[in-house]
Design a protein around this motif. Structure first.
Motif, PDB file in Angstrom:
ATOM      1  N   MET A   1      40.325  38.296  36.555  1.00 60.75           N
ATOM      2  CA  MET A   1      40.197  39.238  35.443  1.00 60.75           C
ATOM      3  C   MET A   1      40.584  40.653  35.826  1.00 60.75           C
ATOM      4  O   MET A   1      40.290  41.607  35.094  1.00 60.75           O
ATOM      5  CB  MET A   1      38.771  39.206  34.910  1.00 60.75           C
ATOM      6  N   TYR A   2      41.208  40.803  36.986  1.00 59.47           N
ATOM      7  CA  TYR A   2      41.588  42.130  37.450  1.00 59.47           C
ATOM      8  C   TYR A   2      43.085  42.185  37.728  1.00 59.47           C
ATOM      9  O   TYR A   2      43.649  41.308  38.387  1.00 59.47           O
ATOM     10  CB  TYR A   2      40.826  42.511  38.724  1.00 59.47           C
TER      11      TYR A   2
ATOM     12  N   SER B   1      39.889  46.383  35.780  1.00 59.53           N
ATOM     13  CA  SER B   1      39.234  45.343  34.994  1.00 59.53           C
ATOM     14  C   SER B   1      39.918  45.187  33.636  1.00 59.53           C
ATOM     15  O   SER B   1      40.082  46.169  32.905  1.00 59.53           O
ATOM     16  CB  SER B   1      37.758  45.681  34.789  1.00 59.53           C
TER      17      SER B   1
ATOM     18  N   GLN C   1      38.574  43.670  31.255  1.00 55.35           N
ATOM     19  CA  GLN C   1      37.509  43.687  30.244  1.00 55.35           C
ATOM     20  C   GLN C   1      37.060  45.105  29.930  1.00 55.35           C
ATOM     21  O   GLN C   1      36.926  45.477  28.764  1.00 55.35           O
ATOM     22  CB  GLN C   1      36.327  42.852  30.734  1.00 55.35           C
ATOM     23  N   THR C   2      36.854  45.909  30.961  1.00 55.16           N
ATOM     24  CA  THR C   2      36.284  47.239  30.760  1.00 55.16           C
ATOM     25  C   THR C   2      37.297  48.366  30.955  1.00 55.16           C
ATOM     26  O   THR C   2      37.007  49.516  30.631  1.00 55.16           O
ATOM     27  CB  THR C   2      35.121  47.477  31.737  1.00 55.16           C
ATOM     28  N   ARG C   3      38.452  48.041  31.489  1.00 50.59           N
ATOM     29  CA  ARG C   3      39.502  49.022  31.813  1.00 50.59           C
ATOM     30  C   ARG C   3      39.069  49.983  32.914  1.00 50.59           C
ATOM     31  O   ARG C   3      39.695  51.025  33.117  1.00 50.59           O
ATOM     32  CB  ARG C   3      39.957  49.805  30.584  1.00 50.59           C
TER      33      ARG C   3
END
Length: 117
Positions: free
Chosen positions: A31-32, A99, A101-103
């Motif tokens: 996810m990175y 990330s 997901q969270t940037r």
């Protein structure tokens, strides 16, 4: 908790090669987006290369054809192979994990690369 740690910097003569390594701690690695940046004295930090989990890469024009980024899913490692090094490649090189997901970016401490003419 995500952490990244670089290794492999050093001093080389122009035309030489170095391989930087970055170890990713945490999960899920997939996810990175993994990135390499560099910062030379008196200059802003610049993106050198990035790679997605699927292996899509993006390399800065200034290093295209000389640098290559890769990642190993099993070992959670990211590499920056640097060939035909020039004095202007001298900088502190940073690994970063972005990330999806969270940037949020997670940064390593950096590793010094010095290229002498």
């Amino acid at each position: 908790q995500v952490q990244v740690a670089e290794s492999g910097g050093g001093s080389v003569q122009a035309g030489g090669s170095l391989r930087l390594s970055c170890e990713f701690y945490g999960s899920p690695f997939a996810m990175y987006v993994m990135e390499w940046y560099r910062q030379a004295p008196g200059k802003q930090r610049e993106l050198v290369a990035r790679i997605t989990d699927g292996g899509i890469t993006d390399v800065a024009d200034s290093v295209k054809g000389r640098f290559a980024i890769s990642r190993d899913h099993a070992s959670h490692m990211v590499y920056l192979q640097m060939n035909s090094l020039k004095p202007e490649d001298t900088a502190v090189y940073y690994c970063a994990a972005l990330s999806l997901q969270t940037r949020q970016n997670y940064w390593g401490q950096g590793t010094q690369v010095t290229v002498s003419s």
